[in-house]
Design an enzyme around this catalytic site. Structure first.
Site, PDB file in Angstrom:
ATOM      1  N   ASP A 155      -4.501   1.412  -2.220  1.00 45.74           N
ATOM      2  CA  ASP A 155      -5.118   0.117  -1.892  1.00 45.74           C
ATOM      3  C   ASP A 155      -5.216  -0.758  -3.136  1.00 45.74           C
ATOM      4  O   ASP A 155      -4.910  -1.959  -3.099  1.00 45.74           O
ATOM      5  CB  ASP A 155      -6.521   0.331  -1.309  1.00 45.74           C
ATOM      6  CG  ASP A 155      -6.498   0.770   0.146  1.00 45.74           C
ATOM      7  OD1 ASP A 155      -5.436   0.648   0.784  1.00 45.74           O
ATOM      8  OD2 ASP A 155      -7.547   1.219   0.637  1.00 45.74           O
ATOM      9  N   GLU A 189      -5.518   7.263  -1.187  1.00 46.00           N
ATOM     10  CA  GLU A 189      -5.546   6.025  -0.401  1.00 46.00           C
ATOM     11  C   GLU A 189      -6.242   4.898  -1.171  1.00 46.00           C
ATOM     12  O   GLU A 189      -5.790   3.752  -1.138  1.00 46.00           O
ATOM     13  CB  GLU A 189      -6.252   6.268   0.939  1.00 46.00           C
ATOM     14  CG  GLU A 189      -5.517   7.213   1.871  1.00 46.00           C
ATOM     15  CD  GLU A 189      -4.117   6.757   2.198  1.00 46.00           C
ATOM     16  OE1 GLU A 189      -3.906   5.532   2.367  1.00 46.00           O
ATOM     17  OE2 GLU A 189      -3.212   7.614   2.264  1.00 46.00           O
ATOM     18  N   HIS A 234       1.626   4.532  -3.030  1.00 45.20           N
ATOM     19  CA  HIS A 234       1.791   5.991  -3.028  1.00 45.20           C
ATOM     20  C   HIS A 234       3.011   6.385  -3.854  1.00 45.20           C
ATOM     21  O   HIS A 234       2.986   7.382  -4.591  1.00 45.20           O
ATOM     22  CB  HIS A 234       1.946   6.494  -1.593  1.00 45.20           C
ATOM     23  CG  HIS A 234       0.689   6.405  -0.775  1.00 45.20           C
ATOM     24  ND1 HIS A 234      -0.483   7.018  -1.153  1.00 45.20           N
ATOM     25  CD2 HIS A 234       0.424   5.779   0.398  1.00 45.20           C
ATOM     26  CE1 HIS A 234      -1.420   6.782  -0.244  1.00 45.20           C
ATOM     27  NE2 HIS A 234      -0.893   6.025   0.702  1.00 45.20           N
ATOM     28  N   HIS A 291       0.841  -1.207   0.000  1.00 42.58           N
ATOM     29  CA  HIS A 291       0.000   0.000   0.000  1.00 42.58           C
ATOM     30  C   HIS A 291       0.872   1.250   0.000  1.00 42.58           C
ATOM     31  O   HIS A 291       0.628   2.197  -0.767  1.00 42.58           O
ATOM     32  CB  HIS A 291      -0.922  -0.005   1.223  1.00 42.58           C
ATOM     33  CG  HIS A 291      -1.627   1.295   1.445  1.00 42.58           C
ATOM     34  ND1 HIS A 291      -2.861   1.584   0.905  1.00 42.58           N
ATOM     35  CD2 HIS A 291      -1.262   2.403   2.151  1.00 42.58           C
ATOM     36  CE1 HIS A 291      -3.222   2.803   1.260  1.00 42.58           C
ATOM     37  NE2 HIS A 291      -2.267   3.319   2.016  1.00 42.58           N
ATOM     38  N   GLU A 292       1.897   1.277   0.859  1.00 43.51           N
ATOM     39  CA  GLU A 292       2.779   2.433   0.908  1.00 43.51           C
ATOM     40  C   GLU A 292       3.527   2.594  -0.425  1.00 43.51           C
ATOM     41  O   GLU A 292       3.749   3.720  -0.894  1.00 43.51           O
ATOM     42  CB  GLU A 292       3.776   2.293   2.065  1.00 43.51           C
ATOM     43  CG  GLU A 292       3.136   2.225   3.442  1.00 43.51           C
ATOM     44  CD  GLU A 292       2.311   3.460   3.759  1.00 43.51           C
ATOM     45  OE1 GLU A 292       2.665   4.553   3.280  1.00 43.51           O
ATOM     46  OE2 GLU A 292       1.292   3.331   4.477  1.00 43.51           O
TER      47      GLU A 292
END
Length: 441
Positions: free
Chosen positions: A383, A379, A294, A290-291
């Site tokens: 995801d 976000e 970004h 997930h990070e």
């Protein structure tokens, strides 16, 4: 000292600013109280029933704990709002900043030393005012719900370190900006903006290596199987980092997290030790994916660009306002102009910085939902990327564990979410998540 006579032609813009500031402050306070009240009512209304989507995975006791924690923190937030508004009025329209400035002018005269002492005194007084509620948050609320691991000794050590680091970095930065304001003419704000942006970029490199270790211990990730799994994930995603580290977050709190820090070659991946204890290897991989989402979607770069643009506009506005007498008088401060021959040369630069810092949030509050919405969009994108690179099922499971362990409510008020939430509520995130595993060669 009697108040100086302000030229008549300045009364109108000064009064207009006073009225606009007071109206915006009152409207913002009412809006935030309304939103907080909605959040408290909505969470309390759904306290006794776990939402159907989570009924098989979240216990009623955990759901009720999250509701009670959310309500308690929001109620404390109401007190913080009221206190903050009162303090802001005290600093501005009621004359607090003006009185402090006059006292220091009489004691030190006009000059760099007086300006730096004004900034330091303002920070110290503001910190002392905020201290009781901050301590109550940590040692009462966090303690009551089982999250606090902070001792008074550790709190004192953190406070002393924070004060020393803040003074060592903040005072030279403030001195340079004040010097630029006084020495570089009408375009001082452009030079100050360039310096400020450069400083922030350097700080991104310096912070993880030199500053963060002053407060926490960072050890290399020792779990070889997890290290191999995480390294393979980063290679698939085209991400390189200087190292994988575990931070002793459990010294201060039971909350868990993972994050990237640093910039360029100084990037690090940091896991809280609490996160590694709570999640399985697959779930840790999914959280990291997930990070990495970004990173892949260039969200960090976008945020830096937005920060550059907003700060550019802010410095330009400050550059204009700092030369307007009504900017000071409209916010309750007598500028250091030539009413008193002894202080005729005293600069207004520190006053301008403080007034701008105090007034800007009052007016920008109303555009904050736009930034919250953009953050929630990012976000969702992260995801989706995580579900494509790791396991959507693991990410879903990890998020639920983190929501439960951090006592995050599953039933926030929808309007409150739109205004404040930088992350989507659990129900929205899990509904969009793809629970399939993509196999990579």
């Amino acid at each position: 000292m009697s108040a100086p006579t302000v030229p008549e032609h300045l009364l109108s813009p000064s009064l207009a600013l006073t009225l606009a500031f007071a109206a915006a402050l009152a409207a913002g306070l009412l809006l935030r109280f309304w939103l907080a009240s909605r959040q408290i009512r909505h969470v309390a209304m759904h306290r006794d029933v776990v939402p159907d989507a989570f009924a098989e995975r979240i216990s009623l006791a955990a759901h009720q704990k999250a509701a009670d924690y959310t309500i308690t923190k929001t109620r404390l937030g109401l007190i913080e709002m009221a206190l903050g508004a009162a303090v802001l009025l005290g600093w501005t329209l009621l004359g607090g900043l003006d009185a402090l400035n006059q006292i220091l002018l009489e004691a030190l005269g006009g000059g760099m030393a007086q300006q730096l002492v004004l900034l330091a005194a303002f920070a110290a007084i503001s910190g002392l005012i905020d201290l009781p509620l901050s301590l109550y948050q940590t040692f009462v609320i966090e303690e009551r719900f089982g999250f606090n691991r902070m001792t008074w000794r550790l709190w004192l050590a953190d406070s002393v370190k924070g004060l020393l680091v803040g003074a060592a970095i903040g005072l030279p930065v403030a001195a340079l900006i004040l010097w630029l304001m006084g020495a570089t003419g009408s375009l001082w704000w452009l030079w100050a903006w360039c310096f400020w942006m450069g400083f922030n970029l350097v700080l991104m490199v310096v912070y993880p290596t030199f500053i963060a270790p002053l407060f926490n211990k960072f050890q290399p990730l020792e779990d070889e199987s997890l290290r191999a799994r995480v390294t393979a994930l980063m290679q698939r995603c085209g991400f390189s980092a200087k190292g994988l580290f575990v931070m002793d977050g459990s010294r201060r709190s039971a909350h868990a997290n993972a994050y990237f820090t640093g910039f360029g070659a100084a990037k690090r991946v940091v896991f809280y030790d609490t996160l590694l204890r709570q999640l399985s290897p697959g779930e840790v991989e999914a959280v990291l994916a997930h990070e990495l989402g970004h990173f892949k979607h260039r969200h960090i770069v976008q945020r830096v660009v937005v920060m550059f643009a907003i700060s550019f506009a802010g410095f330009a506005l400050l550059g204009w306002l700092s030369g307007q007498v009504w900017f000071y008088t409209g916010l309750g401060v007598r500028p250091n102009i030539s009413f008193d021959p002894a202080l005729a040369s005293a600069p207004n630069d520190a006053l301008a910085l403080l007034l701008f810092m105090l007034a800007t949030p009052v007016f920008t509050l109303f555009i904050s939902p736009f930034f919250s919405r953009q953050s929630r969009k990012h976000e969702f994108q992260a995801d989706a990327y995580a579900a494509s690179q790791a396991s959507g099922a693991d990410l879903s499971s990890a998020l639920l564990k983190l929501y439960e362990d951090n006592a995050s409510t599953l039933t926030p008020d929808p309007v409150y979410v739109q205004f404040y939430y930088s992350h989507p509520p659990a129900a929205e995130r899990l509904a969009r998540m793809q629970p399939q595993k993509v196999v990579h060669p």
